[in-house]
Design an enzyme around this catalytic site. Structure first.
Site, PDB file in Angstrom:
ATOM      1  N   ARG A 138       4.937   6.300   4.435  1.00 48.02           N
ATOM      2  CA  ARG A 138       3.933   6.574   5.453  1.00 48.02           C
ATOM      3  C   ARG A 138       4.137   5.757   6.732  1.00 48.02           C
ATOM      4  O   ARG A 138       3.961   6.262   7.828  1.00 48.02           O
ATOM      5  CB  ARG A 138       2.578   6.229   4.822  1.00 48.02           C
ATOM      6  CG  ARG A 138       1.444   6.929   5.404  1.00 48.02           C
ATOM      7  CD  ARG A 138       0.210   6.619   4.595  1.00 48.02           C
ATOM      8  NE  ARG A 138      -0.032   7.640   3.599  1.00 48.02           N
ATOM      9  CZ  ARG A 138      -1.104   7.657   2.819  1.00 48.02           C
ATOM     10  NH1 ARG A 138      -2.003   6.697   2.915  1.00 48.02           N
ATOM     11  NH2 ARG A 138      -1.281   8.613   1.944  1.00 48.02           N
ATOM     12  N   HIS A 148      -2.341   6.609   8.889  1.00 49.00           N
ATOM     13  CA  HIS A 148      -1.952   7.886   8.263  1.00 49.00           C
ATOM     14  C   HIS A 148      -1.265   8.723   9.328  1.00 49.00           C
ATOM     15  O   HIS A 148      -1.768   8.854  10.441  1.00 49.00           O
ATOM     16  CB  HIS A 148      -3.187   8.600   7.720  1.00 49.00           C
ATOM     17  CG  HIS A 148      -2.839   9.681   6.742  1.00 49.00           C
ATOM     18  ND1 HIS A 148      -2.194  10.834   7.116  1.00 49.00           N
ATOM     19  CD2 HIS A 148      -3.022   9.772   5.402  1.00 49.00           C
ATOM     20  CE1 HIS A 148      -2.006  11.589   6.044  1.00 49.00           C
ATOM     21  NE2 HIS A 148      -2.493  10.969   4.985  1.00 49.00           N
TER      22      HIS A 148
HETATM   23  C1  SIN Z   1      -3.847  11.773   1.704  1.00 45.56           C
HETATM   24  O1  SIN Z   1      -4.385  12.676   1.088  1.00 45.56           O
HETATM   25  O2  SIN Z   1      -2.864  11.917   2.416  1.00 45.56           O
HETATM   26  C2  SIN Z   1      -4.406  10.415   1.577  1.00 45.56           C
HETATM   27  C3  SIN Z   1      -4.069   9.898   0.261  1.00 45.56           C
HETATM   28  C4  SIN Z   1      -3.997   8.428   0.322  1.00 45.56           C
HETATM   29  O3  SIN Z   1      -4.441   7.827   1.293  1.00 45.56           O
HETATM   30  O4  SIN Z   1      -3.429   7.872  -0.593  1.00 45.56           O
END
Ligand code: SIN
Length: 483
Positions: free
Chosen positions: A269, A222
């Site tokens: 991402r 992330h």
């Molecule tokens: C987030 O809220 O950025 C995470 C959502 C996800 O992992 O899909």
């Protein structure tokens, strides 16, 4: 001896939704490692994808495929999107409350790589926690806590249940159907956004039993995590912040993502994580998430939990920017299953949610598709199992039950070494020789006198590294660089 109709491993969205859908007159046991709250669903912020309407389904499919670098299984993606409206509406019809806008309509938001606003959220930025509470409240079956699954009772192509250590006592739980919903692998990485219980143990058992794990090298980082504390689990800053206007910038306020991708903050991402990693390496600059566009009261209302958590550590949002780094977030690969989430080659074994590989995510998961996948594929698995009505036969129970020591004195040092290896060498950017060296190191640890849980984690790590070595070309989250 009790024979359950179903044993479910895990109390996240996939496990609890499966439990909700299995009728009350079935004998069901849900096994969880610590408390039911220790799961990734509880920490999920962003939301749940729901196609806006029938016309949005092909667009959602296209967004999912594009984010996944077309490594996805189009049939699984189509199923996910087509069923999104029904499964989400079923939750709403059963009393779950997503946030609404001023007109009283569902408040859809946008996250990276979605071409439309189609993400529903609850209590602003606590969708996972709210959904988890709802599913727990609506769970019609028994949950046992502090129960660690240390083996699957497998003979030939039938799973007869699970071997657990409950408060350190061995217990065999026999069941006609077993549903694995134990989540991903977060704790084998040094920094992550996951619950502490999520450590890839069951994937290790699957390696041991010769089941197929697919795409294990596809590890999602992330991009916007506040990496500040000594614990492995770090504070996530949801994608929805960027979806609604937050900007990634360097220490001079330069919004550098525009130099990496035309969609800037809304690029997929993997692209954003790699850009942050690269920019920091090239320039040495700390990277920040800034919230200039937001008004204080709106921010506080829309992101109440992030507002409070960051205030507790001294940041006054939205006025102050927050230092960020990518951190491990999600495992795209897992136990290979068919379109009913049934484990390939087994009659009565299912895997749902992050532990499984349905083929939905490809090389990079589209934001907020994970809670949806848990809902859709738990529903499909339960329908399939109820229709099949498979029964195990006591004559065929496996006779070679093994007993294990959970942990041994030298585990801690090896566990930390493993987390460092994975973070350093099996992360956002990978170097082939480092992967080969890491594999050798893991293999040497596997020969040591170690406890069962560490052994399983090492097997899982080995499958990730082998996958990364075998995949010679960069794609999605798997990025190989020459030294
Ligand atoms: C987030 O809220 O950025 C995470 C959502 C996800 O992992 O899909």
């Amino acid at each position: 001896m009790i024979i359950y109709d179903y044993v479910i491993i895990g109390t996240g969205v996939a496990g609890l939704n499966a439990a909700r859908l299995i009728p009350f007159d079935k004998k069901v046991l849900i096994v969880c490692k610590q408390s039911p709250w220790e799961c990734n669903t509880f920490w999920a912020q962003g939301g749940v994808v729901r196609a806006r309407d029938k016309d949005d389904i092909p667009i959602h499919i296209q967004d999912t495929m594009e984010a996944g670098a077309y490594l996805n299984d189009i049939k699984a993606v189509t199923l996910l999107s087509e069923k999104s409206i029904d499964v989400v509406d079923d939750l709403i019809n059963n009393g779950f409350q997503f946030d609404k806008n001023a007109k009283g309509e569902l408040a859809f938001t946008k996250e990276a790589a979605h071409s439309r606003s189609r993400i529903l959220h609850a209590d602003g930025d606590a969708t996972g926690r709210e959904l988890h509470m709802f599913l727990l409240e609506n769970c019609p079956h028994e949950i046992v806590t502090a129960s660690i699954v240390i083996d699957l009772l497998i003979k030939d192509d039938v799973c007869h249940g699970v071997h657990i250590l409950q408060n350190r006592k061995d217990k065999m739980i026999y069941a006609h159907n077993t549903i694995i919903a134990s989540g991903g692998v977060g704790s084998i990485y040094k920094y992550h956004t996951n619950s502490i219980t999520i450590s890839g143990d069951i994937q290790g058992i699957c390696v041991e039993k010769g089941m197929n794990l697919r795409d294990m090298e596809m590890i999602q980082f992330h991009p916007t995590v506040f990496v500040d504390n000594k614990n492995a689990r770090q504070q996530l800053l949801t994608e929805a912040l960027r979806g609604e206007g937050a900007i990634v910038e360097d220490e001079n306020g330069y919004p550098f993502l525009k130099d990496y991708h035309k969609d800037c903050e809304l690029a997929p991402r993997d692209v954003v994580s790699r850009a942050i990693f690269d920019y920091n390496k090239k320039t040495g600059s700390q990277v920040y998430l800034s919230f200039n566009k937001f008004k204080k009261n709106e921010f506080k209302k829309r992101f109440p939990n992030i507002y409070k958590n960051l205030k507790d550590v001294g940041f006054d949002l939205p006025f102050e920017r927050v230092p960020i780094s990518p951190a491990f977030h999600y495992s795209m690969g897992g136990i290979e299953v068919d379109l009913d989430s049934k484990v390939l080659g087994f009659k009565n074994l299912y895997a749902v949610g992050e532990v499984s590989s349905t083929g939905v995510h490809g090389a990079n998961r589209l934001a907020s598709n994970s809670l949806l996948e848990g809902l859709v594929f738990s529903d499909l698995a339960v329908k399939k199992a109820l229709n099949t009505d498979f029964k195990i036969d006591a004559k065929n129970y496996p006779s070679d039950i093994k007993y294990f020591t959970l942990a041994k004195p030298q585990d801690k040092a090896i566990k930390n070494a493993l987390r460092n290896i994975m973070w350093k060498n099996v992360g956002i950017v990978r170097v082939r020789q480092d992967l080969i060296d890491s594999l050798e190191e893991i293999e040497s640890y596997l020969k040591e006198d170690i406890g069962r849980l560490l052994y399983l984690r090492l097997l899982t790590a080995k499958s990730i590294i082998e996958g990364a070595i075998d995949r010679k070309v960069s794609i999605g989250a798997h990025f190989i660089k020459d030294k």
